[in-house]
Write a protein that holds these residues in place. Sequence first.
Motif, PDB file in Angstrom:
ATOM      1  N   PRO A 214       0.804  -1.230   0.000  1.00 10.09           N
ATOM      2  CA  PRO A 214       0.000   0.000   0.000  1.00 10.09           C
ATOM      3  C   PRO A 214       0.831   1.272   0.000  1.00 10.09           C
ATOM      4  O   PRO A 214       0.377   2.307  -0.519  1.00 10.09           O
ATOM      5  CB  PRO A 214      -0.828  -0.123   1.287  1.00 10.09           C
ATOM      6  N   GLU A 215       2.037   1.212   0.551  1.00 13.89           N
ATOM      7  CA  GLU A 215       2.896   2.403   0.570  1.00 13.89           C
ATOM      8  C   GLU A 215       3.231   2.907  -0.821  1.00 13.89           C
ATOM      9  O   GLU A 215       3.577   4.083  -1.000  1.00 13.89           O
ATOM     10  CB  GLU A 215       4.187   2.105   1.333  1.00 13.89           C
ATOM     11  N   MET A 216       3.133   2.034  -1.826  1.00 14.25           N
ATOM     12  CA  MET A 216       3.488   2.444  -3.181  1.00 14.25           C
ATOM     13  C   MET A 216       2.408   3.288  -3.844  1.00 14.25           C
ATOM     14  O   MET A 216       2.663   3.915  -4.867  1.00 14.25           O
ATOM     15  CB  MET A 216       3.793   1.211  -4.044  1.00 14.25           C
ATOM     16  N   GLY A 217       1.187   3.337  -3.266  1.00  8.73           N
ATOM     17  CA  GLY A 217       0.145   4.193  -3.822  1.00  8.73           C
ATOM     18  C   GLY A 217       0.517   5.656  -3.752  1.00  8.73           C
ATOM     19  O   GLY A 217       0.594   6.347  -4.781  1.00  8.73           O
ATOM     20  N   PRO A 218       0.760   6.204  -2.555  1.00  4.27           N
ATOM     21  CA  PRO A 218       1.182   7.608  -2.452  1.00  4.27           C
ATOM     22  C   PRO A 218       2.490   7.887  -3.191  1.00  4.27           C
ATOM     23  O   PRO A 218       2.655   8.973  -3.760  1.00  4.27           O
ATOM     24  CB  PRO A 218       1.351   7.803  -0.935  1.00  4.27           C
ATOM     25  N   ILE A 219       3.384   6.929  -3.191  1.00  2.00           N
ATOM     26  CA  ILE A 219       4.667   7.131  -3.884  1.00  2.00           C
ATOM     27  C   ILE A 219       4.441   7.260  -5.389  1.00  2.00           C
ATOM     28  O   ILE A 219       5.038   8.115  -6.051  1.00  2.00           O
ATOM     29  CB  ILE A 219       5.633   5.977  -3.561  1.00  2.00           C
ATOM     30  N   SER A 220       3.542   6.446  -5.942  1.00  2.00           N
ATOM     31  CA  SER A 220       3.279   6.525  -7.387  1.00  2.00           C
ATOM     32  C   SER A 220       2.631   7.854  -7.754  1.00  2.00           C
ATOM     33  O   SER A 220       2.975   8.478  -8.763  1.00  2.00           O
ATOM     34  CB  SER A 220       2.400   5.361  -7.839  1.00  2.00           C
ATOM     35  N   LEU A 221       1.693   8.321  -6.926  1.00  2.00           N
ATOM     36  CA  LEU A 221       1.043   9.602  -7.206  1.00  2.00           C
ATOM     37  C   LEU A 221       2.020  10.767  -7.066  1.00  2.00           C
ATOM     38  O   LEU A 221       1.992  11.710  -7.863  1.00  2.00           O
ATOM     39  CB  LEU A 221      -0.146   9.790  -6.251  1.00  2.00           C
ATOM     40  N   HIS A 222       2.880  10.695  -6.073  1.00  3.27           N
ATOM     41  CA  HIS A 222       3.878  11.744  -5.863  1.00  3.27           C
ATOM     42  C   HIS A 222       4.786  11.881  -7.081  1.00  3.27           C
ATOM     43  O   HIS A 222       5.035  13.007  -7.562  1.00  3.27           O
ATOM     44  CB  HIS A 222       4.702  11.428  -4.617  1.00  3.27           C
ATOM     45  N   HIS A 223       5.263  10.774  -7.579  1.00  2.91           N
ATOM     46  CA  HIS A 223       6.206  10.841  -8.704  1.00  2.91           C
ATOM     47  C   HIS A 223       5.506  11.190 -10.016  1.00  2.91           C
ATOM     48  O   HIS A 223       6.103  11.849 -10.876  1.00  2.91           O
ATOM     49  CB  HIS A 223       6.983   9.531  -8.815  1.00  2.91           C
ATOM     50  N   ALA A 224       4.264  10.758 -10.179  1.00  3.67           N
ATOM     51  CA  ALA A 224       3.509  11.157 -11.367  1.00  3.67           C
ATOM     52  C   ALA A 224       3.350  12.669 -11.422  1.00  3.67           C
ATOM     53  O   ALA A 224       3.383  13.283 -12.496  1.00  3.67           O
ATOM     54  CB  ALA A 224       2.139  10.483 -11.364  1.00  3.67           C
ATOM     55  N   LYS A 225       3.211  13.302 -10.271  1.00  5.94           N
ATOM     56  CA  LYS A 225       2.992  14.753 -10.194  1.00  5.94           C
ATOM     57  C   LYS A 225       4.283  15.545 -10.299  1.00  5.94           C
ATOM     58  O   LYS A 225       4.312  16.610 -10.930  1.00  5.94           O
ATOM     59  CB  LYS A 225       2.281  15.083  -8.884  1.00  5.94           C
ATOM     60  N   HIS A 226       5.379  15.042  -9.706  1.00  6.43           N
ATOM     61  CA  HIS A 226       6.574  15.865  -9.534  1.00  6.43           C
ATOM     62  C   HIS A 226       7.728  15.532 -10.479  1.00  6.43           C
ATOM     63  O   HIS A 226       8.704  16.286 -10.516  1.00  6.43           O
ATOM     64  CB  HIS A 226       7.065  15.754  -8.088  1.00  6.43           C
ATOM     65  N   TYR A 227       7.620  14.452 -11.253  1.00  6.90           N
ATOM     66  CA  TYR A 227       8.726  14.087 -12.144  1.00  6.90           C
ATOM     67  C   TYR A 227       8.250  14.077 -13.593  1.00  6.90           C
ATOM     68  O   TYR A 227       7.344  13.330 -13.962  1.00  6.90           O
ATOM     69  CB  TYR A 227       9.307  12.724 -11.745  1.00  6.90           C
ATOM     70  N   ASN A 228       8.870  14.926 -14.400  1.00  5.13           N
ATOM     71  CA  ASN A 228       8.427  15.126 -15.781  1.00  5.13           C
ATOM     72  C   ASN A 228       8.782  13.949 -16.683  1.00  5.13           C
ATOM     73  O   ASN A 228       8.052  13.654 -17.634  1.00  5.13           O
ATOM     74  CB  ASN A 228       9.050  16.405 -16.346  1.00  5.13           C
ATOM     75  N   ASP A 229       9.912  13.293 -16.407  1.00  8.69           N
ATOM     76  CA  ASP A 229      10.369  12.187 -17.251  1.00  8.69           C
ATOM     77  C   ASP A 229      10.343  10.882 -16.463  1.00  8.69           C
ATOM     78  O   ASP A 229      11.298  10.116 -16.462  1.00  8.69           O
ATOM     79  CB  ASP A 229      11.785  12.480 -17.770  1.00  8.69           C
ATOM     80  N   LEU A 230       9.244  10.647 -15.790  1.00  3.26           N
ATOM     81  CA  LEU A 230       9.068   9.417 -15.021  1.00  3.26           C
ATOM     82  C   LEU A 230       8.434   8.337 -15.893  1.00  3.26           C
ATOM     83  O   LEU A 230       7.527   8.621 -16.677  1.00  3.26           O
ATOM     84  CB  LEU A 230       8.154   9.662 -13.816  1.00  3.26           C
ATOM     85  N   THR A 231       8.920   7.113 -15.762  1.00  3.70           N
ATOM     86  CA  THR A 231       8.286   5.963 -16.401  1.00  3.70           C
ATOM     87  C   THR A 231       8.062   4.882 -15.361  1.00  3.70           C
ATOM     88  O   THR A 231       8.987   4.513 -14.624  1.00  3.70           O
ATOM     89  CB  THR A 231       9.168   5.385 -17.529  1.00  3.70           C
ATOM     90  N   TYR A 232       6.834   4.405 -15.306  1.00  4.17           N
ATOM     91  CA  TYR A 232       6.526   3.246 -14.465  1.00  4.17           C
ATOM     92  C   TYR A 232       6.536   2.008 -15.356  1.00  4.17           C
ATOM     93  O   TYR A 232       5.862   1.962 -16.384  1.00  4.17           O
ATOM     94  CB  TYR A 232       5.166   3.419 -13.787  1.00  4.17           C
ATOM     95  N   ILE A 233       7.297   0.989 -14.954  1.00  5.55           N
ATOM     96  CA  ILE A 233       7.391  -0.258 -15.723  1.00  5.55           C
ATOM     97  C   ILE A 233       6.716  -1.381 -14.936  1.00  5.55           C
ATOM     98  O   ILE A 233       7.299  -1.932 -13.994  1.00  5.55           O
ATOM     99  CB  ILE A 233       8.856  -0.620 -16.039  1.00  5.55           C
TER     100      ILE A 233
END
Length: 466
Positions: A214-233
């Motif tokens: 569950p900790e990865m939920g907030p982490i995924s939203l945080h990085h989607a918002k704050h990192y322009n060149d983020l890729t989730y694999i």
Amino acid sequence: MTRILLRAGKSPFTQLSPEVSLEGFSSGVWGSNVGNFIFSDSVHRLLATPDTEIRTNAFLTERIEVPGSYIKRINNEFDHFVIPMANAFRGSFLNNLKRLTNVIEQLDIPVTVVGVGVTGGKGTLNDPIPHVEGELADEVNRFMRAVLARSASIGVRGNYTAEFLSKLGYGDDVVRIIGCPSLFKFGPEHQVNKKVETITADSAVTMNLTPYVPEMGPISLHHAKHYNDLTYIPQVSNDLAMMMWGKANPQYKNPKLPIHVQHPLYLEDKMRFFVDSHSWTNYLATRDFAFGTRIHGNIAALISGTPAFVLAHDSRTHELAEYHDIPHIKVPDLAGRKDAAEFYEEADYTAFNRNQAANFERFAAFLTENGLSHVYEEGKANPEYDARIEELNLIEPVRSLAARDPEAQSQAYSRVQRLRNPEFQAKTAKKALASHEFPLTVDGKLERKRKSALRRVARKLESLAE
């Protein structure tokens, strides 16, 4: 010429489309998690000396009711059965383990298990060793007896697995701690160093995650918002179904996780699913940093030369991170930390690099002990192998249906249009069967097997279209 049968979903030289990779096999050609390709392809390369022929088995030795004729062919046509594994000592893998043991017990050739691991009890970071009783212990015992009757030793991932086996009566006379073979793919001199001084909002960052953490939920939203060149694999078959068909993952409901089509990572085209290990690692080689809970998602980055940081959420990820000195933190110890820049600053690859050669030598000694040669032995190099990989027309990663790039949109629309096409269904089944280097079918059974696969594909596609 030494002939090896390798437990793997497919050959590294076989390129399958996303549709065939997912729909042509009961749980995907990779066996539910594409991370399995990272270690099976690594073992394939390591053992591919000029005087060795390797064929993959598409996990057919774990199918229900493997016929005696197939086992006879293994005995007659191969000199060695090599079994790369992950955390196979777990309850959810028990039926596979039973079926695999059934086959091994009937083999007359050497059998070598490379990198098997255990999954601990509930809350595995605090309880990493399962109880040595009950059905799991019984079946692991049976598996160990079958393998050790045909090999000198068994290679395990780390100290937790070695301790579990020790409690079952298997000590260091037959158990070798060798880590994950993936990290030896490029030999004893492989090193990982930081590419940039710091990670910023514009850095090329790659994330991986496990949907039940569950900790990865907030982490995924945080990085989607704050990192322009983020890729989730993502790595599992349900994720690929979501990306190709828009089908939400039926197992998990957490809206903060990228397991549904309304997540920002899906809508902003910040997801890529790779159906082949080489396109995956080639992509990671272009990135600045990778992090997350997926151990082989991070190892894929490390073997590509890209720094990675593991968020160890259970004993199996922690076991490998500790053995190889991969920079990591236990998820319960995050204490509010959730940013890639923090993880990057904390990561130190000194111990990883320092211990790589010694770790490799232990792994190589294990192979030698079990009668296997590798490409880093003197006179065993095989440059033609890498040249052949370089010539492959690698499959591009799958992007979400929300991708705005015209080429990506065209691919997505074509994929959906093919969904109910009978010709597509038939070609998917045929291509899947043709990819088996050592098929389960023999002689007249081939057509029956093809029709069975075709029916399975049609049912799967029909359910996805509902």
